[in-house]
Design an enzyme around this catalytic site. Structure first.
Site, PDB file in Angstrom:
ATOM      1  N   TYR A   1      13.885  32.512   6.453  1.00 32.47           N
ATOM      2  CA  TYR A   1      13.872  33.963   6.658  1.00 32.47           C
ATOM      3  C   TYR A   1      15.271  34.420   7.059  1.00 32.47           C
ATOM      4  O   TYR A   1      15.776  34.022   8.111  1.00 32.47           O
ATOM      5  CB  TYR A   1      12.841  34.271   7.751  1.00 32.47           C
TER       6      TYR A   1
ATOM      7  N   LYS B   1      12.833  34.385   2.329  1.00 29.52           N
ATOM      8  CA  LYS B   1      12.533  35.789   2.593  1.00 29.52           C
ATOM      9  C   LYS B   1      13.867  36.452   2.879  1.00 29.52           C
ATOM     10  O   LYS B   1      14.495  36.202   3.906  1.00 29.52           O
ATOM     11  CB  LYS B   1      11.588  35.941   3.783  1.00 29.52           C
TER      12      LYS B   1
END
Length: 359
Positions: free
Chosen positions: A188, A216
């Site tokens: 992320y 992400k």
């Protein structure tokens, strides 16, 4: 002689006859499982249903960063949580992030965090993929939490880069290399929260691990395309960019906050092909949600929809009255039927909200 005593003594070095005499058993054998290589007990049903592969994770298009609701004393409202997850399943979400930024993992103890992951797996693991946020700025904590998360059955882990203290690029690689061997992993990248970008050099290096499912990415669509052109799976981390990320820049889908509220519309946006009119329709809602740091807007909206209690763990506080009035108008414009829950949307008074500082 009782059956229990007979069973116990039969496995000792001596066997006792009914008259009390004994004889030595020179041919005692260890249990079969201890001497047959690669012998395993059959997998239990929950272990079978929760097994997943990196390829399964890479194929996910709509992942909801699920909200964690609270009771008035600040504990988890599990009944409301289960209802929220069910609404996601019914409207086509393929996975949930448990205890992420939106789910306020940063306000949880690790015991709470792992419990919620395990609960989600136990109740919904056969219907939806469960991705546990087990990242930390401490590599030691990230390792331990990820071990626990996979032990309770999560399908994949979400890992942020070390925040606040930060580290070197080599340190980033070492951090991710410490957790990647445990199972399918999504990295992320959100520099606005961590204070440090994860540059492509780091992602391309750790992508050598077979367990990297993808990234992400919150930096923007140029970065998204940098990865997708090189075969790295990307989920947009920005709801306002996810339509173009998906249909113009190669992203597989989105890890979404907005889908907590309108999962059916977000499903259509990710599955139905290019749809600029739908994207434009929900853009005012997305802008409203992120006018203050997430999850403030989402928590306020879900309370106004009556699907969670209006309880906030500090330091989060609800949006002010004028913004709550705006949300009621947005719901009417987009259509109440597109939002989760069944109750009429309410403005709510300031006194309706409970702010909990000790939980």
């Amino acid at each position: 002689m009782s059956a229990f005593k007979s069973f116990t003594l039969r496995h000792s070095a001596f066997q006792f006859r009914a008259d009390g005499s004994s004889r030595r058993n020179a041919k005692w054998r260890s249990p079969r499982a201890a001497i047959i290589p690669s012998f395993h007990l059959p997998m239990r049903s929950f272990e079978v249903k929760n097994r997943t592969s990196v390829e399964d994770i890479k194929a996910l298009r709509l992942i909801t960063a699920i909200k964690t609701p609270y009771l008035p004393d600040g504990r988890f409202d599990i009944e409301a949580y289960d209802s929220l997850v069910n609404m996601q399943i019914e409207n086509g979400a393929e996975a949930v992030i448990v205890g992420g930024t939106t789910g306020e993992g940063q306000l949880m103890s690790w015991d709470e965090h792992i419990m919620l992951i395990g609960h989600t797996v136990n109740c919904f693991g056969g219907l939806i993929k469960v991705i546990g946020n087990t990242g930390s700025n401490s590599t030691k904590e990230a390792i331990h939490a990820t071990e626990q998360g996979f032990a309770v059955g999560m399908h994949a882990a979400l890992h942020i880069n070390p925040y606040y203290g930060k580290t070197s690029l080599e340190g980033l690689v070492s951090h991710f290399d410490s957790v990647l061997p445990m199972g399918p992993t999504i990295i992320y990248n959100v520099p606005s929260r961590t204070g440090q970008d994860i540059p492509p050099r780091v992602i391309h290096t750790v992508a050598e691990s077979a367990n990297l499912a993808g990234v992400k990415e919150c930096v923007g669509n140029d970065r998204v395309e940098n990865y997708t052109k090189n075969g790295i799976v990307v989920w947009s981390g920005n709801d306002d960019e996810c339509h173009d990320s998906r249909w113009s820049h190669g992203a597989v889908g989105v890890i979404s906050v907005t889908s907590n509220l309108v999962p059916g519309l977000m499903h259509e946006l990710m599955f139905g092909g290019k749809n600029p009119s739908l994207n434009a329709k929900i853009m005012p809602l997305i802008k409203w949600l992120f006018q203050e740091p997430n999850p403030i807007g989402l928590n306020t909206a879900l309370a106004q929809l009556g699907v969670v209690r209006p309880v906030f763990r500090l330091p989060y506080v609800p949006l002010p009255l004028a913004k709550r009035v705006e949300f009621v108008k947005l719901v009417k414009e987009i259509g109440r039927e597109n939002f989760v829950g069944k109750r009429d949307v309410q403005v709510l008074d300031d006194d309706d909200f409970i702010l909990v500082g000790r939980y």
